[in-house]
Enzyme design. Structure first.
Site, PDB file in Angstrom:
ATOM      1  N   ASP A  16     122.109  -1.041  55.232  1.00 38.08           N
ATOM      2  CA  ASP A  16     121.749  -0.639  53.864  1.00 38.08           C
ATOM      3  C   ASP A  16     122.966  -0.275  53.020  1.00 38.08           C
ATOM      4  OD1 ASP A  16     119.068  -1.021  54.285  1.00 38.08           O
ATOM      5  OD2 ASP A  16     118.621   1.101  54.670  1.00 38.08           O
ATOM      6  N   ARG A  96     122.505  16.559  54.742  1.00 42.00           N
ATOM      7  CA  ARG A  96     122.616  15.992  53.395  1.00 42.00           C
ATOM      8  C   ARG A  96     123.426  16.857  52.444  1.00 42.00           C
ATOM      9  NH1 ARG A  96     122.201  11.662  55.954  1.00 42.00           N
ATOM     10  NH2 ARG A  96     120.139  10.770  56.264  1.00 42.00           N
ATOM     11  N   ASP A 125     115.336  12.477  51.949  1.00 44.12           N
ATOM     12  CA  ASP A 125     116.793  12.479  51.821  1.00 44.12           C
ATOM     13  C   ASP A 125     117.272  12.252  50.392  1.00 44.12           C
ATOM     14  OD1 ASP A 125     117.320  13.135  54.438  1.00 44.12           O
ATOM     15  OD2 ASP A 125     117.228  11.055  55.124  1.00 44.12           O
ATOM     16  N   SER A 177     114.082   3.761  63.066  1.00 43.94           N
ATOM     17  CA  SER A 177     115.069   4.236  62.107  1.00 43.94           C
ATOM     18  C   SER A 177     115.630   5.543  62.650  1.00 43.94           C
ATOM     19  CB  SER A 177     114.401   4.451  60.746  1.00 43.94           C
ATOM     20  OG  SER A 177     115.199   5.325  59.971  1.00 43.94           O
TER      21      SER A 177
HETATM   22  N1  ARG Z   1     111.933  13.635  58.607  1.00 54.91           N
HETATM   23  C1  ARG Z   1     113.260  14.071  58.819  1.00 54.91           C
HETATM   24  C2  ARG Z   1     113.790  14.809  57.626  1.00 54.91           C
HETATM   25  O1  ARG Z   1     113.244  14.654  56.584  1.00 54.91           O
HETATM   26  C3  ARG Z   1     114.161  12.977  59.248  1.00 54.91           C
HETATM   27  C4  ARG Z   1     114.582  11.979  58.231  1.00 54.91           C
HETATM   28  C5  ARG Z   1     115.282  10.906  58.975  1.00 54.91           C
HETATM   29  N2  ARG Z   1     115.966   9.953  58.199  1.00 54.91           N
HETATM   30  C6  ARG Z   1     116.223   8.727  58.670  1.00 54.91           C
HETATM   31  N3  ARG Z   1     116.970   7.959  57.980  1.00 54.91           N
HETATM   32  N4  ARG Z   1     115.735   8.304  59.825  1.00 54.91           N
HETATM   33  O2  ARG Z   1     114.728  15.554  57.716  1.00 54.91           O
END
Ligand code: ARG
Length: 400
Positions: A16, A96, A125, A177
């Protein structure tokens, strides 16, 4: 808003963000500078740098943020006992804001007029990146190409990558993922999207199946100073070494697998699998320290606030006045959280079995049922009378 001229992209080296480099150049005709953080994702960062440059970035900055990430973000959440919806140790959510902090910093140093991230439009995110950037530099533009671009599927993205000579993954990828850092691993998608199906073994990366963990338990001791974990089995260790070792040990004993359905900020429920052996051990040990050293009412209020702490972290409000205020409260509660917790690791479980501290509030003479008992038993009579009084008043008005 005109076209951005110079963009700093949070670059992971994956498909990506690699496609984003090209796409930004093609669509906006802008310069793209890649920024990548080493947060313990076990990747060759030199390769990541080369790939960014080969894909069209004018520069590629790599920062090792593991130590700061653990000290300033993960350990703050640990001291707060923040677990989202009671389970998730927030690895991705904590990651993040620190990436955003350095995106903003690099943007300012490079004189960039925008930053960009690779998060999608239906996840958490995007919110965490954008809210963090807004908190740190409200005048900086934040781009989310994945929300904007034309690709409808991974295949279309791969096609675009091939057309532009972007290296695409050749090895068979895991059908999930994955977001990986030193504090926790987030695993989603594929078969995991059915919340009824048990996660297949290949979903897990660093933890052994508890069934295959050693037959004998392992005892370990974690030392704390003011709520910060500082040693393993009496040996002082820096955060990165400590958490790395606990991930290895915990993983070997099958500790730290989490399987849950969680509420995303954007309103959908998603099935998430996490692996966090080190964080699980540290949360368990730290919790035990609190049970020994915090007075009852402080512990009660802290438990309420830990829910809020986890929520705002999850919701992208790390750089907020509320988080600062909560940290001030947490700091105060941790002043005497110094001592050692002994844990037993056994087939996926992490069980506290011993705790001690110079600030322990456990008073043997008050607690014992032996001859040393110093508790004033007679005082119990008056205590019960007064404690039960309001209930007796109610009962007299409303006989059962
Ligand atoms: N659900 C989790 C969170 O919001 C994990 C997000 C995971 N992101 C990913 N790109 N797999 O913190």
């Amino acid at each position: 808003m005109g076209r951005p001229k110079k963009v700093v992209l949070a670059y992971s080296g994956g498909l990506d963000t690699s496609v984003i480099i090209r796409w930004l150049i093609e669509n906006y005709g802008c310069e793209v500078i890649a920024f990548s953080a080493d947060v313990g994702q076990q990747e060759d960062m030199e390769e990541v740098r080369k790939k960014a440059l080969a894909t069209g970035a004018s520069k590629a900055h790599i920062y090792d943020l593991k130590d700061e990430f653990l000290r300033e973000y993960c350990f703050s959440a640990l001291r707060a006992q923040a677990l989202y919806e009671g389970k998730y140790p927030l690895g991705t959510a904590l990651n993040r804001p620190i990436i955003s902090k350095y995106l903003v910093e690099v943007a300012s140093r490079e004189g960039a007029d925008a930053v960009a991230h690779g998060a999608t439009g239906k996840g958490n995110d995007q919110v965490r990146f954008e809210a963090s950037v807004m908190a740190l530099n409200p005048n900086l533009r934040c781009l989310a190409p994945v929300r904007e671009w034309e690709f409808k599927s991974r295949e279309e993205e791969m096609e675009y990558a091939q057309k532009h000579g972007i290296p695409v993954p050749v090895t068979k990828e895991r059908p999930y993922s994955i977001d990986l850092n030193i504090w926790s691993i987030s695993i989603e998608c594929g078969i995991l999207e059915d919340p009824w199906i048990e996660p297949p073994e290949d979903a897990y990366i660093i933890t052994k199946n508890p069934l295959e963990a050693p037959e004998d338990p392992l005892y370990i001791e974690i030392g704390f100073e003011e709520g910060i974990p500082v040693s393993l089995n009496g040996e002082p260790l820096d955060p990165v070494t400590l958490v790395t070792r606990l991930n290895e040990i915990g993983g070997e004993y099958g500790v730290g697998r989490i399987d849950m359905v969680e509420n995303r900020l954007v309103g959908i429920k998603s099935r998430e699998v996490y692996e966090a052996p080190g964080a699980t051990i540290l949360y368990t040990a730290h919790r035990e320290m609190e049970h020994l050293c915090l007075d009852r009412e402080t512990l009660r209020l802290k438990d309420h606030l830990s829910v809020k702490y986890a929520e705002i972290t999850y919701y992208g409000y790390w750089f907020s006045p509320l988080r600062e205020a909560l940290d001030a409260f947490v700091d105060k509660t941790q002043e005497r959280l110094t001592g050692t917790v002994r844990l037993k690791l056994y087939k996926g479980q992490c069980i506290p079995v011993g705790r001690r501290s110079p600030y322990s509030l456990y008073d043997y003479n008050l607690a014992t049922y032996e001859a040393a008992d110093a508790f004033e038993h007679q005082a119990g009579e008056g205590f019960c009378k007064i404690w039960g009084l309001p209930l007796s008043v109610v009962a007299k008005r409303r006989p059962r």
